[in-house]
Design a protein around this motif. Sequence first.
Motif, PDB file in Angstrom:
ATOM      1  N   LYS A  97       1.095  -1.381   0.038  1.00  0.00           N
ATOM      2  CA  LYS A  97      -0.364  -0.114  -0.343  1.00  0.00           C
ATOM      3  C   LYS A  97       0.934   1.411   0.201  1.00  0.00           C
ATOM      4  O   LYS A  97       2.040   1.364   0.896  1.00  0.00           O
ATOM      5  CB  LYS A  97      -0.583   0.208   1.275  1.00  0.00           C
ATOM      6  CG  LYS A  97      -1.998   1.230   1.285  1.00  0.00           C
ATOM      7  CD  LYS A  97      -2.893   1.073   2.354  1.00  0.00           C
ATOM      8  CE  LYS A  97      -3.818   2.329   2.277  1.00  0.00           C
ATOM      9  NZ  LYS A  97      -4.861   1.784   3.161  1.00  0.00           N
ATOM     10  N   PHE A  98       0.510   2.050  -0.869  1.00  0.00           N
ATOM     11  CA  PHE A  98       1.441   3.558  -0.788  1.00  0.00           C
ATOM     12  C   PHE A  98       0.319   4.343  -1.150  1.00  0.00           C
ATOM     13  O   PHE A  98      -1.183   4.627  -1.280  1.00  0.00           O
ATOM     14  CB  PHE A  98       2.387   3.471  -2.186  1.00  0.00           C
ATOM     15  CG  PHE A  98       2.023   3.123  -3.409  1.00  0.00           C
ATOM     16  CD1 PHE A  98       1.749   3.888  -4.166  1.00  0.00           C
ATOM     17  CD2 PHE A  98       1.760   1.804  -3.501  1.00  0.00           C
ATOM     18  CE1 PHE A  98       1.150   3.543  -5.661  1.00  0.00           C
ATOM     19  CE2 PHE A  98       1.548   1.442  -4.458  1.00  0.00           C
ATOM     20  CZ  PHE A  98       0.675   1.853  -5.454  1.00  0.00           C
ATOM     21  N   ASN A  99       0.067   5.888  -1.069  1.00  0.00           N
ATOM     22  CA  ASN A  99      -0.202   7.119  -0.838  1.00  0.00           C
ATOM     23  C   ASN A  99      -1.607   6.980  -2.088  1.00  0.00           C
ATOM     24  O   ASN A  99      -2.269   7.440  -1.768  1.00  0.00           O
ATOM     25  CB  ASN A  99       0.565   8.665  -0.796  1.00  0.00           C
ATOM     26  CG  ASN A  99       1.389   8.491  -0.039  1.00  0.00           C
ATOM     27  OD1 ASN A  99       1.236   8.436   1.408  1.00  0.00           O
ATOM     28  ND2 ASN A  99       2.072   9.585   0.353  1.00  0.00           N
ATOM     29  N   PHE A 100      -1.141   6.759  -3.219  1.00  0.00           N
ATOM     30  CA  PHE A 100      -2.090   6.495  -4.486  1.00  0.00           C
ATOM     31  C   PHE A 100      -3.028   5.591  -4.056  1.00  0.00           C
ATOM     32  O   PHE A 100      -4.385   5.831  -4.381  1.00  0.00           O
ATOM     33  CB  PHE A 100      -2.382   6.125  -5.631  1.00  0.00           C
ATOM     34  CG  PHE A 100      -2.329   5.928  -6.528  1.00  0.00           C
ATOM     35  CD1 PHE A 100      -1.509   6.940  -7.297  1.00  0.00           C
ATOM     36  CD2 PHE A 100      -3.211   5.279  -7.293  1.00  0.00           C
ATOM     37  CE1 PHE A 100      -3.184   7.275  -9.246  1.00  0.00           C
ATOM     38  CE2 PHE A 100      -3.830   4.978  -7.985  1.00  0.00           C
ATOM     39  CZ  PHE A 100      -3.915   6.162  -8.950  1.00  0.00           C
ATOM     40  N   TYR A 101      -3.182   4.803  -3.141  1.00  0.00           N
ATOM     41  CA  TYR A 101      -3.969   3.833  -2.839  1.00  0.00           C
ATOM     42  C   TYR A 101      -5.071   3.598  -1.472  1.00  0.00           C
ATOM     43  O   TYR A 101      -5.077   3.186  -0.413  1.00  0.00           O
ATOM     44  CB  TYR A 101      -3.721   2.662  -2.268  1.00  0.00           C
ATOM     45  CG  TYR A 101      -3.903   1.867  -4.203  1.00  0.00           C
ATOM     46  CD1 TYR A 101      -4.388   1.486  -4.671  1.00  0.00           C
ATOM     47  CD2 TYR A 101      -2.566   1.628  -4.899  1.00  0.00           C
ATOM     48  CE1 TYR A 101      -4.917   0.963  -6.291  1.00  0.00           C
ATOM     49  CE2 TYR A 101      -2.440   1.559  -6.257  1.00  0.00           C
ATOM     50  CZ  TYR A 101      -4.127   0.825  -6.321  1.00  0.00           C
ATOM     51  OH  TYR A 101      -3.764   0.399  -8.325  1.00  0.00           O
ATOM     52  N   SER A 102      -4.747   5.234  -0.746  1.00  0.00           N
ATOM     53  CA  SER A 102      -5.263   5.922   0.335  1.00  0.00           C
ATOM     54  C   SER A 102      -6.417   5.681  -0.054  1.00  0.00           C
ATOM     55  O   SER A 102      -6.894   5.878  -0.698  1.00  0.00           O
ATOM     56  CB  SER A 102      -4.649   7.094   1.166  1.00  0.00           C
ATOM     57  OG  SER A 102      -4.908   7.889  -0.186  1.00  0.00           O
ATOM     58  N   GLY A 103      -7.437   5.559   1.077  1.00  0.00           N
ATOM     59  CA  GLY A 103      -8.770   4.915   1.562  1.00  0.00           C
ATOM     60  C   GLY A 103      -9.436   3.931   1.046  1.00  0.00           C
ATOM     61  O   GLY A 103     -10.621   3.860   1.294  1.00  0.00           O
ATOM     62  N   PHE A 104      -8.540   3.014   0.823  1.00  0.00           N
ATOM     63  CA  PHE A 104      -8.680   1.772   0.226  1.00  0.00           C
ATOM     64  C   PHE A 104      -8.565   0.304   1.192  1.00  0.00           C
ATOM     65  O   PHE A 104      -7.969   0.697   1.863  1.00  0.00           O
ATOM     66  CB  PHE A 104      -7.277   1.584  -0.501  1.00  0.00           C
ATOM     67  CG  PHE A 104      -7.931   1.430  -1.904  1.00  0.00           C
ATOM     68  CD1 PHE A 104      -8.395   0.237  -3.135  1.00  0.00           C
ATOM     69  CD2 PHE A 104      -7.632   3.023  -2.836  1.00  0.00           C
ATOM     70  CE1 PHE A 104      -8.806   1.045  -4.654  1.00  0.00           C
ATOM     71  CE2 PHE A 104      -8.270   3.477  -3.942  1.00  0.00           C
ATOM     72  CZ  PHE A 104      -7.928   2.128  -4.588  1.00  0.00           C
ATOM     73  N   GLU A 105      -9.455   0.107   1.357  1.00  0.00           N
ATOM     74  CA  GLU A 105      -9.299  -1.300   2.449  1.00  0.00           C
ATOM     75  C   GLU A 105      -8.408  -2.236   1.307  1.00  0.00           C
ATOM     76  O   GLU A 105      -8.992  -3.054   0.511  1.00  0.00           O
ATOM     77  CB  GLU A 105     -10.775  -1.849   2.966  1.00  0.00           C
ATOM     78  CG  GLU A 105     -10.243  -2.515   3.830  1.00  0.00           C
ATOM     79  CD  GLU A 105     -11.855  -3.684   4.426  1.00  0.00           C
ATOM     80  OE1 GLU A 105     -11.668  -5.052   4.335  1.00  0.00           O
ATOM     81  OE2 GLU A 105     -13.135  -2.938   4.714  1.00  0.00           O
ATOM     82  N   LEU A 106      -7.061  -2.922   1.846  1.00  0.00           N
ATOM     83  CA  LEU A 106      -6.707  -3.463   0.915  1.00  0.00           C
ATOM     84  C   LEU A 106      -5.775  -4.773   1.411  1.00  0.00           C
ATOM     85  O   LEU A 106      -5.801  -4.541   3.170  1.00  0.00           O
ATOM     86  CB  LEU A 106      -4.975  -2.808   0.546  1.00  0.00           C
ATOM     87  CG  LEU A 106      -4.821  -1.833  -0.565  1.00  0.00           C
ATOM     88  CD1 LEU A 106      -4.174  -0.696  -0.068  1.00  0.00           C
ATOM     89  CD2 LEU A 106      -5.711  -2.079  -1.178  1.00  0.00           C
TER      90      LEU A 106
END
Length: 356
Positions: free
Chosen positions: A47-56
């Motif tokens: 996970k990195f900043n681009f995918y903030s807000g995701f439940e990964l």
Amino acid sequence: MKNIAVVCNYELNPARIGGMDRFFKAYNQQLLQKGHKVTWFFSGGEKFNFYSGFELHFPGQQESVETLTLNFLKNKKDFDVIVTHFVALCTPYFRELKKKNQPYIIAVDHNPRPLGGFSWEKRIKNKIKGKIYSPYIDLFVGVSKYTADCILQDYGNLVTKKVKVVYNGIDTSTYLERKEENYGKFIVASHLRKSKGIQDLIEAVALLPEEIKNKIQIDVYGEGPLEAELKRKVAQNQLEPQIAFFGSSSRLPKLMKNYSFLLQPTYMECFSLSILESLAANVPVITTPVGGNLEIISNGSNGLIFQTGNIEELNKLLQKVVNREFKIADNLSDLIKKNYSLEQMVANHINLLPCT
């Protein structure tokens, strides 16, 4: 509110933020805005900043993304909808997904087929798998007409009423447009594996007359299992001044405008995001007539087509481009903005859901 799972056989890489990453982000935002809960499963990466807000969720060592989701289902809340990307179709996995709570399953097919199609043994196996496992998939989605036709050919008439086409799209606003011709400066943006045909490109360049060769610069962006072999091939042919490797880059939307053509000598394709990205930057494409390429490239208009594996034909095309013997349409981006935007792609995928 619906509980939605998205399962992607796709690795997240902060050095490679491409068209699918932008789609995943926009799709997630739209689902959340509609009040749905979205859980994402990826086959690897971080996970990195681009995918903030995701439940990964990511699999552990020696665990597949399919196993990850099945284990998650054993212990967590059921899903109303499950969407898969880059996952092999018509396998026991879909039967297992369907067992708990009978979710609505959408399988998006991004997987290219080999040149000339599958062997007859593979075709028979696919038909059998289609008969056994296609009932567990509610909707098959091809990312091009070619892909949708392949789904029907692979799994039989049983799936005819469950197949739809949703074309890939890109965020056209991120691409700066080429203003100058820059003849002789080419870009390759590709995963570095044998099916992408970059080894053919190296051979075609090696055969160029010296006066043409000295005018060519080819920048290769991407990574993959064939990288070391391709670099050796460049060195063996003493092509280091002509061909350079730059690995993965998230700066391609800004860099694409610096080139005269995108080179894509591929053997297998579904519907290439690289082609859409290149045209969005007003950069024409030299490619092969495989997969869905001819659904977007018109020979002599927004690109040039050569037969797959024909090194001599590619060699001649390169010479003609450097000698400015082709006149390509001035504006190539309007078609992409009109028909292949990220907004359209996201809206079309949202409309596939039974809860919209």
